[in-house]
Design an enzyme around this catalytic site. Structure first.
Site, short mmCIF file in Angstrom:
data_model
loop_
_atom_site.label_atom_id
_atom_site.label_comp_id
_atom_site.label_asym_id
_atom_site.label_seq_id
_atom_site.Cartn_x
_atom_site.Cartn_y
_atom_site.Cartn_z
CG ASP A 1 -5.33 8.33 -0.71
OD1 ASP A 1 -4.38 8.14 0.19
OD2 ASP A 1 -4.70 7.81 -1.91
CG HIS B 1 -7.98 1.08 -5.63
ND1 HIS B 1 -7.39 -0.09 -5.71
CD2 HIS B 1 -7.06 1.49 -4.40
CE1 HIS B 1 -6.57 -0.36 -5.06
NE2 HIS B 1 -6.25 0.61 -4.26
CG LEU C 1 0.07 9.05 -10.46
CD1 LEU C 1 0.52 8.30 -11.55
CD2 LEU C 1 -1.29 9.63 -10.69
CG HIS C 2 1.52 4.99 -3.70
ND1 HIS C 2 0.56 4.20 -3.35
CD2 HIS C 2 2.69 4.20 -3.33
CE1 HIS C 2 0.93 3.19 -2.59
NE2 HIS C 2 2.22 3.30 -2.42
#
Length: 465
Positions: free
Chosen positions: A402, A347, A300-301
């Site tokens: 990302d 986000h 998740l990061h």
């Protein structure tokens, strides 16, 4: 014992005021440590004044959902380097990413900002000169060698161990070199904490390319070490050389951009907050950053950049790269209906396209406009926001950082997706360690927010469960 800070010759160079930012000057000391030492008294007084005169002022309200929703939106952290606006995106000490690209020093013949310049900016709030950044590059190069036991530890890691796990182990092992820990154990005055934190942070950042490249060469290149640290090169050029890409000028430029835009994104994200939190217990920068890197490794990061590329390659294998918008729209809907997310979109804070995505897209338009994966990413960008909006389960249907980075790395031959988060980790150190230095300089206390059980929250809101 760290030597006393000595005054250096001042520079008279100034930079003009900019829209939406306060007037800023080029740093007035040749050395970063010396300049930061000059700034500490003034900044400490600002904090004292703010707390004395407005310490009881309410700065926000907290609702129950925020306690159960990851504490999103709660104002409770101090982070000097950057502020994230939901509509505008990130500003580093008041500067946007395009501002950084224009105003921070570049390598000779290069267009992208040097991450050394960002580090200086984050710590001081000032734009360094070319000479100051060159000095910082040389300083980091001189500190880059890693201890033998860290080399051996990395070499003993099994190939099945994820690169991020190896990075965290290696950074933890550098604790043996911590000047802060040794000084604390000797009873150093707390007013000097920042000096040892600074030295540890500088040493850590300097050693990360050597550590990260050794992990890469062990896992993917049969352990064959290439390149070496050259004191005349900038940080990114040395890192690229150690990875085996030192002859590719475009890749080096990409790495400069990548390390700059991934460095800092406010203090509330997992890696930044974890580093700050662990540091607040007076753990050294090595222990603190290692903890932050373990958070960055989560899907998740930071690990999301790996998952995005895997998803894009999976899409390509199923529908090809020469696809229509209709093909992609169908694939996106199939993904969502299967209960999966569209990686690289959305986000926690942003409500517009991530400026970091835009910076990478502009790099691709200049350097790889005909690349099939770039074409695929671009077409997804045209289609995904509409699909996600219609799906109705995301507050932000726009791409994040990302969504693009993996494709750029693929183009230049760094194709090992599991390694991508390691690059993110090297970059993140440049963003979070300045705050750790400031926390020790300004006397930040240990973090200790209040927690309640579900039953206690129910009692607070007057609900019987």
């Amino acid at each position: 014992m760290i030597s006393a800070i000595r005054p250096a010759v001042r520079s008279s160079v100034r930079v003009a005021p900019m829209a939406n930012t306060a007037f800023r000057a080029y740093s007035t000391q040749d050395g970063l440590k010396e300049r930061f030492a000059e700034l500490i008294p003034e900044n400490v007084e600002k904090i004292k004044k703010l707390r004395k005169e407005k310490g009881n002022t309410v700065i926000g309200e907290v609702i129950l959902d925020q306690a159960y929703g990851g504490m999103r939106g709660i104002k409770g952290l101090v982070w000097e380097g950057s502020v994230l606006d939901p509509e505008e995106g990130i500003r580093f000490r008041g500067l946007t990413i395009p501002d950084l690209q224009k105003q921070l020093p570049h390598a000779p013949g290069g267009k992208e900002p040097l991450p050394e310049g960002l580090f200086w900016l984050l710590l001081t709030g000032e734009i360094p000169t070319d000479a100051q950044v060159k000095g910082l590059s040389a300083d980091w190069a001189s500190r880059a060698e890693i201890p033998k036991h860290v080399e051996e530890l990395i070499d003993r890691c099994p190939p099945t161990l994820h690169p991020m796990a190896q990075l965290g182990i290696a950074v933890n092992a550098l604790e043996s070199e911590s000047q802060f820990t040794k000084a604390y154990e000797k009873g150093v005055n707390k007013k000097e904490y920042w000096q040892y934190t600074y030295e540890d942070s500088m040493n850590l950042i300097a050693k990360l390319p050597v550590i990260a490249s050794r992990i890469y060469r062990n896992l993917f290149k049969d352990g064959k070490i290439v390149g070496s640290i050259d004191n005349s090169l900038d940080y990114s050029a040395n890192f690229a050389s150690l990875l085996g890409f030192g002859d590719n000028k475009e890749f080096i430029e990409l790495l400069r951009l990548y390390l700059t835009i991934h460095a800092d994104h406010e203090g509330g994200n997992v890696s930044a907050h974890t580093t700050k939190l662990v540091g607040s217990a007076l753990s050294s920068p090595f222990l603190s950053l290692s903890a932050g890197l373990n958070g960055l490794a989560g899907p998740l990061h930071g690990r999301a950049n790996q998952e995005v590329l895997e998803w894009i390659l999976e899409m390509k294998s199923k529908i090809g790269s020469d696809v229509t918008k209709e093909d992609i729209e169908k694939y996106l809907w199939d993904t969502l209906k299967a209960g999966r997310v569209v990686p690289g979109y959305g986000h926690a804070v942003l409500r517009k396209t991530d400026p970091r995505y835009t910076a990478q897209r502009e790099f691709a338009l200049e350097h790889m406009p005909d690349y099939d994966l770039f074409h695929l990413v671009s077409t997804i960008y045209e289609v995904a926001p509409k699909v996600l909006t219609e799906h109705g389960k995301t507050k932000n249907p726009w791409p994040n950082v990302d969504s693009h980075s993996g494709v750029l790395l693929q183009y230049y031959g760094l194709t090992e997706q599991s390694y991508y988060t390691v690059l993110f980790g090297v970059s993140r150190a440049i963003g979070v360690l300045p705050q750790l230095i400031m926390d020790r300089a300004y006397g930040a206390p240990i973090e200790r927010p209040k927690s309640f059980s579900t039953e206690k929250y129910a009692e607070l809101v007057g609900l019987k469960l």
